[in-house]
Design a protein around this motif. Structure first.
Motif, mmCIF file in Angstrom:
data_model
loop_
_atom_site.group_PDB
_atom_site.id
_atom_site.type_symbol
_atom_site.label_atom_id
_atom_site.label_comp_id
_atom_site.label_asym_id
_atom_site.label_seq_id
_atom_site.Cartn_x
_atom_site.Cartn_y
_atom_site.Cartn_z
ATOM 1 N N PRO A 193 0.845 -1.180 -0.012
ATOM 2 C CA PRO A 193 -0.094 -0.074 -0.005
ATOM 3 C C PRO A 193 0.772 1.244 -0.239
ATOM 4 C CG PRO A 193 -0.671 -1.522 1.819
ATOM 5 C CD PRO A 193 0.511 -1.968 1.096
ATOM 6 N N GLY A 194 0.361 2.148 -0.764
ATOM 7 C CA GLY A 194 1.061 3.641 -0.644
ATOM 8 C C GLY A 194 2.194 3.472 -1.959
ATOM 9 N N TRP A 195 2.449 2.463 -2.610
ATOM 10 C CA TRP A 195 3.491 2.282 -3.612
ATOM 11 C C TRP A 195 2.998 1.763 -4.814
ATOM 12 C CZ3 TRP A 195 8.667 3.378 -2.257
ATOM 13 C CH2 TRP A 195 8.898 3.527 -0.978
ATOM 14 N N THR A 196 3.535 2.495 -5.967
ATOM 15 C CA THR A 196 3.221 2.149 -7.310
ATOM 16 C C THR A 196 4.645 1.344 -8.054
ATOM 17 O OG1 THR A 196 1.938 4.218 -7.494
ATOM 18 C CG2 THR A 196 2.422 2.846 -9.364
ATOM 19 N N PRO A 197 4.045 0.312 -8.557
ATOM 20 C CA PRO A 197 5.155 -0.637 -9.299
ATOM 21 C C PRO A 197 5.546 0.252 -10.437
ATOM 22 C CG PRO A 197 3.019 -1.640 -9.658
ATOM 23 C CD PRO A 197 2.990 -0.520 -8.621
ATOM 24 N N VAL A 198 6.922 0.231 -10.672
ATOM 25 C CA VAL A 198 7.389 0.812 -11.915
ATOM 26 C C VAL A 198 8.452 -0.228 -12.832
ATOM 27 C CG1 VAL A 198 7.293 3.236 -11.254
ATOM 28 C CG2 VAL A 198 9.280 2.054 -10.865
ATOM 29 N N GLY A 199 8.675 -0.014 -13.904
ATOM 30 C CA GLY A 199 9.518 -0.915 -14.592
ATOM 31 C C GLY A 199 10.194 -0.359 -15.846
ATOM 32 N N GLU A 200 11.716 -0.894 -16.040
ATOM 33 C CA GLU A 200 12.159 -0.569 -17.106
ATOM 34 C C GLU A 200 12.475 0.932 -17.207
ATOM 35 O OE1 GLU A 200 11.130 -2.709 -20.825
ATOM 36 O OE2 GLU A 200 10.641 -4.226 -19.631
ATOM 37 N N PHE A 201 13.138 1.562 -16.366
ATOM 38 C CA PHE A 201 13.278 2.824 -16.149
ATOM 39 C C PHE A 201 14.740 3.076 -15.886
ATOM 40 C CE2 PHE A 201 12.279 1.253 -12.063
ATOM 41 C CZ PHE A 201 13.184 1.767 -11.439
ATOM 42 N N GLY A 202 15.323 4.383 -16.242
ATOM 43 C CA GLY A 202 16.426 4.635 -15.622
ATOM 44 C C GLY A 202 16.674 5.344 -14.422
ATOM 45 N N VAL A 203 17.837 5.054 -13.813
ATOM 46 C CA VAL A 203 17.985 5.337 -12.252
ATOM 47 C C VAL A 203 19.001 6.578 -12.480
ATOM 48 C CG1 VAL A 203 18.817 4.856 -10.088
ATOM 49 C CG2 VAL A 203 17.714 2.815 -11.381
ATOM 50 N N LEU A 204 18.619 7.556 -11.760
ATOM 51 C CA LEU A 204 19.436 8.876 -11.731
ATOM 52 C C LEU A 204 20.001 8.954 -10.320
ATOM 53 C CD1 LEU A 204 17.091 11.174 -13.616
ATOM 54 C CD2 LEU A 204 18.950 10.099 -14.537
ATOM 55 N N PRO A 205 21.053 9.824 -10.438
ATOM 56 C CA PRO A 205 21.755 10.461 -11.443
ATOM 57 C C PRO A 205 22.724 9.143 -12.145
ATOM 58 C CG PRO A 205 23.109 10.540 -9.301
ATOM 59 C CD PRO A 205 21.521 9.962 -8.838
ATOM 60 N N SER A 206 22.884 9.499 -13.008
ATOM 61 C CA SER A 206 24.036 8.605 -14.002
ATOM 62 C C SER A 206 25.372 8.737 -13.001
ATOM 63 C CB SER A 206 24.152 9.131 -15.571
ATOM 64 O OG SER A 206 25.241 8.173 -15.983
ATOM 65 N N ARG A 207 25.854 7.474 -13.173
ATOM 66 C CA ARG A 207 27.255 7.341 -12.332
ATOM 67 C C ARG A 207 28.314 6.660 -13.311
ATOM 68 N NH1 ARG A 207 26.906 8.139 -6.649
ATOM 69 N NH2 ARG A 207 24.620 8.508 -6.073
ATOM 70 N N GLU A 208 29.414 7.284 -13.610
ATOM 71 C CA GLU A 208 30.520 6.854 -14.539
ATOM 72 C C GLU A 208 29.930 6.605 -15.651
ATOM 73 O OE1 GLU A 208 32.029 3.456 -12.581
ATOM 74 O OE2 GLU A 208 33.201 4.431 -10.808
ATOM 75 N N GLY A 209 28.998 7.510 -16.142
ATOM 76 C CA GLY A 209 28.449 7.293 -17.388
ATOM 77 C C GLY A 209 27.440 6.353 -17.744
ATOM 78 N N TYR A 210 26.893 5.633 -16.591
ATOM 79 C CA TYR A 210 25.903 4.564 -16.502
ATOM 80 C C TYR A 210 24.830 4.580 -15.796
ATOM 81 C CZ TYR A 210 24.280 -0.057 -15.838
ATOM 82 O OH TYR A 210 23.335 -1.452 -15.727
ATOM 83 N N SER A 211 23.649 4.474 -16.101
ATOM 84 C CA SER A 211 22.413 4.594 -15.529
ATOM 85 C C SER A 211 21.526 3.079 -15.504
ATOM 86 C CB SER A 211 21.544 5.672 -16.009
ATOM 87 O OG SER A 211 20.335 5.830 -15.152
ATOM 88 N N PRO A 212 21.670 2.303 -14.216
ATOM 89 C CA PRO A 212 20.838 1.124 -14.541
ATOM 90 C C PRO A 212 19.723 1.233 -14.778
ATOM 91 C CG PRO A 212 21.732 1.604 -12.117
ATOM 92 C CD PRO A 212 22.139 2.797 -13.117
#
Length: 181
Positions: free
Chosen positions: A55-74
């Motif tokens: 409850p209180g949370w929404t599922p999300v998928g296939e998104f970028g995680v910010l900030p990018s680190r060492e040129g990579y965003s999982p």
């Protein structure tokens, strides 16, 4: 986005990929990734369980995680964000919104999901990282990030429940609903 990420997006828009394939930018360059039905089904079932059980949370998928680190965003397969922070047009989320991430293993991603990804997520302070291996019908939950690595690990087989701490709640996933290749 880095220049390399911009280039990958531009290339992906120009290439007509079958829906069963994705183009991923990794540290090793561009990789064409097959997407199996086991991967898609498991990813969807995890998202459905998050929606039902957290409850209180929404599922999300296939998104970028910010900030990018060492040129990579999982790009995790599944996670959740507090419902009141969800922006419908978002394709990226700040790392501080994420309490856990889930990666569903595919043949192409197996090594990265177990060796590289844990470090990326632990460095970001993401409290739990779940690896769901549809190739072996096993899962691994890593928790307690400290100094860039997870300090605790628990593993099991499909059919066992998985308990993921999410702030003052515990998300309990039923892994018997996951699909094996």
């Amino acid at each position: 986005m880095t220049i390399a990420e911009d280039g990958a997006v531009d290339l992906e828009e120009r290439i007509r990929l079958p829906r069963s394939m994705r183009l991923r930018l990794t540290r090793n360059g561009l990789t064409l990734v097959p997407v199996t039905q086991a991967h898609l089904t498991t990813q969807r079932r995890i998202a459905n369980q998050i929606e039902e059980r957290l409850p209180g949370w929404t599922p999300v998928g296939e998104f970028g995680v910010l900030p990018s680190r060492e040129g990579y965003s999982p790009e995790p397969d599944v996670s959740a964000v507090p419902s009141d922070t969800l922006k419908p047009g978002a394709s990226t989320f700040p790392e501080d919104l994420l309490r856990f991430v889930v990666e569903v293993v595919s043949p192409e991603s197996a090594e990265r999901d177990y060796s590289t990804q844990p470090d990326h997520y632990a460095l970001r302070g993401i409290e739990a990282y779940l690896v769901v291996n549809v190739l072996t019908a096993r899962w691994t939950l890593l928790t307690r990030p400290e100094n860039g690595s997870y300090q605790h690990s628990v593993s099991g087989t499909f059919g066992e429940k998985i308990e993921i701490p999410v702030e003052d709640q515990t998300l309990v996933l039923n892994s018997s609903q996951f699909m094996r290749v």
